[in-house]
Structures are given as C-alpha cells and as structure tokens.
Design an enzyme around this catalytic site. Structure first.
Site, PDB file in Angstrom:
ATOM      1  N   GLN A  98       0.890  -1.272   0.002  1.00 47.65           N
ATOM      2  CA  GLN A  98      -0.072   0.109  -0.010  1.00 47.65           C
ATOM      3  C   GLN A  98       0.867   1.256  -0.166  1.00 47.65           C
ATOM      4  O   GLN A  98       1.557   1.414   0.856  1.00 47.65           O
ATOM      5  CB  GLN A  98      -1.030   0.003   1.183  1.00 47.65           C
ATOM      6  CG  GLN A  98      -2.035   1.124   1.210  1.00 47.65           C
ATOM      7  CD  GLN A  98      -2.978   1.323   2.348  1.00 47.65           C
ATOM      8  OE1 GLN A  98      -2.308   1.438   3.371  1.00 47.65           O
ATOM      9  NE2 GLN A  98      -4.245   1.443   2.046  1.00 47.65           N
ATOM     10  N   TYR A 177      -5.790  11.146   3.813  1.00 49.42           N
ATOM     11  CA  TYR A 177      -4.369  11.335   3.209  1.00 49.42           C
ATOM     12  C   TYR A 177      -4.133  12.227   1.822  1.00 49.42           C
ATOM     13  O   TYR A 177      -5.206  12.535   1.226  1.00 49.42           O
ATOM     14  CB  TYR A 177      -3.508  10.132   3.378  1.00 49.42           C
ATOM     15  CG  TYR A 177      -3.309   9.455   4.529  1.00 49.42           C
ATOM     16  CD1 TYR A 177      -2.785  10.119   5.761  1.00 49.42           C
ATOM     17  CD2 TYR A 177      -4.224   8.163   5.179  1.00 49.42           C
ATOM     18  CE1 TYR A 177      -2.579   9.580   6.840  1.00 49.42           C
ATOM     19  CE2 TYR A 177      -4.117   7.690   6.343  1.00 49.42           C
ATOM     20  CZ  TYR A 177      -3.151   8.428   7.046  1.00 49.42           C
ATOM     21  OH  TYR A 177      -3.384   7.992   8.561  1.00 49.42           O
TER      22      TYR A 177
HETATM   23  C1  LIG Z   1      -3.889  -0.873  14.027  1.00 49.15           C
HETATM   24  C2  LIG Z   1      -4.315  -0.307  12.594  1.00 49.15           C
HETATM   25  C3  LIG Z   1      -3.569   0.249  11.693  1.00 49.15           C
HETATM   26  C4  LIG Z   1      -4.215   0.576  10.350  1.00 49.15           C
HETATM   27  N1  LIG Z   1      -3.407   1.297   9.385  1.00 49.15           N
HETATM   28  C5  LIG Z   1      -3.994   1.313   8.125  1.00 49.15           C
HETATM   29  C6  LIG Z   1      -3.237   1.731   7.121  1.00 49.15           C
HETATM   30  O1  LIG Z   1      -1.800   1.681   7.187  1.00 49.15           O
HETATM   31  N2  LIG Z   1      -3.743   1.745   5.607  1.00 49.15           N
HETATM   32  C7  LIG Z   1      -5.271   1.968   5.636  1.00 49.15           C
HETATM   33  O2  LIG Z   1      -5.597   2.278   4.631  1.00 49.15           O
HETATM   34  N3  LIG Z   1      -5.836   1.641   6.592  1.00 49.15           N
HETATM   35  C8  LIG Z   1      -5.399   1.272   7.849  1.00 49.15           C
HETATM   36  N4  LIG Z   1      -6.294   0.781   9.103  1.00 49.15           N
HETATM   37  C9  LIG Z   1      -7.435   0.568   8.749  1.00 49.15           C
HETATM   38  C10 LIG Z   1      -8.011  -0.677   8.298  1.00 49.15           C
HETATM   39  O3  LIG Z   1      -7.337  -1.130   7.090  1.00 49.15           O
HETATM   40  C11 LIG Z   1      -9.299  -1.132   8.300  1.00 49.15           C
HETATM   41  O4  LIG Z   1     -10.046  -0.206   7.570  1.00 49.15           O
HETATM   42  C12 LIG Z   1      -9.981  -0.784   9.822  1.00 49.15           C
HETATM   43  O5  LIG Z   1      -9.322  -1.787  10.664  1.00 49.15           O
HETATM   44  C13 LIG Z   1     -11.464  -1.571   9.757  1.00 49.15           C
HETATM   45  O6  LIG Z   1     -11.568  -2.674   9.332  1.00 49.15           O
HETATM   46  P1  LIG Z   1     -11.693  -3.864  10.564  1.00 49.15           P
HETATM   47  O7  LIG Z   1     -13.138  -3.480  11.187  1.00 49.15           O
HETATM   48  O8  LIG Z   1     -11.844  -5.152   9.746  1.00 49.15           O
HETATM   49  O9  LIG Z   1     -10.563  -3.996  11.379  1.00 49.15           O
HETATM   50  C14 LIG Z   1      -5.671   0.518  10.397  1.00 49.15           C
HETATM   51  C15 LIG Z   1      -6.528  -0.246  11.282  1.00 49.15           C
HETATM   52  C16 LIG Z   1      -5.831  -0.509  12.265  1.00 49.15           C
HETATM   53  C17 LIG Z   1      -6.743  -1.301  13.398  1.00 49.15           C
END
Ligand SMILES: Cc1cc2nc3c(=O)[nH]c(=O)nc-3n(C[C@H](O)[C@H](O)[C@H](O)COP(=O)(O)O)c2cc1C
Length: 353
Positions: A98, A177
C-alpha cells in the site's frame, strides 16, 4: 452462491479465497523507516489470507509522518521489504504494497519540511512524531508545477515495490491522506486544474494510476477509497457523485481492484458520517470490489451473496487470528485483538497471537 472460500482473480493476482487482509500500520520498522525481520514473520504467519494488503508504506520522506512506519524510496528499504515478500511467498501467500503519502498530516519533525496538501489547511488533532504527539501544522498548498513530482514519487515507489518482490500495489487514496485531500471538497479549495469540479479533484489520482499503469501494468494496481467516512477532517459535500465518477474512471483505467473502507455510522474503529455507500456505488466499477470495515464473518458472507462486494478485507480480525481462513473453515473461535499493542514496537501483540 458465492462463498468467502471461493477463489477470485484480482487483476493479475489469483487469490485462493475472498478473506483478504486489510492494510494495517503496525509501527514495527526502524527509526529510519526500514523493515525489520520481525515483519517478515508477521506477514508470513498471515499468508493464508486470499491476499495481504501491506501496511501503508511511505513513497517519500516528506510524505511519511508515522514513527517506525517504513518507506519504499531507497535501496535499503527495497532490500528489507524483499525479505518480507520472500517469506510470504515461501509460505504460499500473496502480498501487495500500500503506497502512502500523508499530505497535511505529516509533522515537520517527521517530514523535514512544511507539510503539503491540496490547499493551505490544518488537520484537526495531533500529529505523531518521535517526540510524542504535536499540534498539527498548517499545510502549504502544492504548486501546480510540483504535482508531476508527486506523481513521479508514487510511480517510482511502485517500481521499487515490484523490485522488492511485491505482487502489486495499492494506492492509498482513502482515510484523509494526500490523494483524499485532493478528492474531497472539505480540503480541496484549488482554482487550478486539480480543484473545483469532480474531474479536476480526481486528476491527481488519475495521473498516479496512469503513471503506475505504464510502469507495472494496470492489472497490478488496486485503489483504496473511503467514501462515507470522515478521517482526519476530510469529507465531501456530495460523496455519491464524487465516488461514482471516480469508480467509473478507475473502471476505464482497467485496474485490478477497488477496496472501499466504509465504517458504519457507529463503527468500533472509525465512524461514517453517512451510511456506507458500497451498494449504491457497486454499479460504477466493473472490476472486483473489496468491502471493508467492521465486518464479521456473517455479514461478509451476506454481502458476497447479495452482490454488494466480491471480497472482504479484515483488519483487526487478522491482527489476532493469523490463520483466519482456517479458523472460519473449521468453526474455531476467533480471538480479539489488543488495542494497546497496535503500534508498539515489540513482538508482543504482533507475532505472538
Ligand atoms: C492498527 C491499525 C492500523 C491501520 N493502518 C492502516 C493503514 O496503514 N492503511 C489503511 O488504509 N488503513 C489502515 N487501517 C484501517 C484498516 O485497514 C481497516 O479499514 C479498519 O481496521 C477497519 O477494518 P476492520 O473492522 O476489519 O478492522 C488500520 C487499522 C488498524 C486497526
């Protein structure tokens, strides 16, 4: 009936199942933004995901404002990521990088200069630095003649990702971003060819997609968008119109996938300022559509069956369940992640679940 266990072709990438790993920053790199050996272990443990979308990786020093996150702008970073991709491939997995430019949320202590954005605006809240959280600094609007340079940085990072052995890349155009700062009208007040109309606001993304397509092939590109969520103060007055048109543009570009990160109105991590738009946006993108945020297995299966999406990416479930697909297949209980270790630097909460 489509199942989470059915294979799916995501452009050039053949994913053996539809339970993908969402991109997650975990801050396990070095102070100088290099990948560490522990990261190879972490990603290899998760190789049974249909596809791993890596944590966000900086395209340039000026665009990276997250302590201990990594980049893909120098030789050492390419070598470090190569060890990660080799470990994932050896474990039978697939991984894409990414690519990230944080724009206005990069504090000068991290980026080394005044942050840049679509317009001279200030993000709400605090910025992360190695000296703790600091008040956000007002960004400088990128000059029109600087934008080609930003596109070039993304293209070079994509080339570097391929050299590092990734199977493709995902352009981070979501979550407030840089590219999202151009797309949505809360931050983009430009009067040049990159502001105003929807066509103009999506021009930066279109140029980045075109440049990377030429460099590595459109079928190795994915794009992440966040139509309904407000992150870091970025939102749009008419998201349906903006993202419908953006999806049509990405469809004609022939990219390999789009991932929509759409938290529910009362999400457990991030909130939408309107209900998710995926069902309404679905017709505008002809390729595979990946759904994300706050999905459990039941809802994921339902949304494949009713045609809202073609695959689902899971974030927090993959933090705590490296073998998620195996657990779901065998009806084993799923573990919960520990928020306190999301961004700590050690092995705890990272490779020990
Ligand atoms: C610890 C953490 C770090 C994340 N870092 C990113 C990232 O680097 N890039 C991004 O697009 N989303 C990032 N997200 C968002 C996740 O990709 C995702 O959209 C979010 O956790 C919701 O999905 P889930 O309910 O399955 O956890 C992050 C989420 C978490 C929990």
């Amino acid at each position: 009936m489509t199942s989470l266990f059915d294979p799916i072709q995501l452009g050039a990438i053949a994913a053996p199942n539809r339970m993908l790993m969402a991109p997650m920053t975990r801050a396990r790199g070095t102070h100088e933004h290099l990948p560490t050996p522990m990261m190879a272990t972490y990603y290899a443990q998760r190789a049974s995901a249909g596809l791993i979308i890596s944590e966000a990786i900086g395209v340039s020093q000026a665009g990276l404002g997250w302590p201990y996150a990594t980049g893909l702008w120098n030789r050492e970073q390419i070598a470090g990521w190569r060890r990660v991709t080799e470990a994932v491939h050896a474990a039978g997995g697939r991984i894409i990088a990414q690519l990230w430019h944080m724009g206005r949320v990069v504090h000068p202590l991290m980026g080394g200069q005044t942050p840049v954005s679509a317009s001279a605006t200030t993000a709400p809240g605090q910025a992360y630095t190695y000296d703790g959280q600091q008040a956000q600094v007002q960004a400088r609007a990128l000059r029109t003649d600087e934008i080609a340079g930003v596109v070039k940085e993304h293209v070079q990072a994509a080339r570097n990702a391929m050299e590092a052995g990734f199977d493709g890349i995902q352009i981070h155009a979501s979550n407030g971003y840089l590219i999202d700062q151009f797309l949505r009208d809360s931050d983009n007040h430009r009067e040049d060819a990159y502001g105003g109309s929807i066509e103009n606001r999506m021009r930066l993304l279109r140029e980045i997609v075109a440049g990377i397509s030429e460099a590595i092939g459109a079928d190795r590109i994915g794009v992440r968008l966040s139509p309904n969520g407000e992150t870091q103060g970025i939102r749009d007055s008419d998201p349906l119109a903006l993202f419908a048109r953006t999806l049509e543009m990405l469809s004609s570009a022939g990219i390999g996938h789009v991932e929509l990160r759409e938290p529910p109105l009362h999400g457990s991590f991030g909130v939408g300022y309107m209900p998710p738009l995926a069902a309404q946006l679905r017709p505008y993108f002809k390729g595979p559509l990946i759904l994300n945020s706050d999905f459990d297995i039941r809802r994921a299966q339902d949304d494949l069956e009713n045609g809202t999406g073609d695959a689902v990416s899971f974030g927090r479930l993959y933090i705590a369940n490296a073998d998620l697909a195996h657990r779901v297949a065998h009806g084993l209980p799923l573990k919960a992640d520990v928020r306190e270790t999301w961004f700590t630097q050690g092995a705890e909460g990272y490779i020990d679940y």
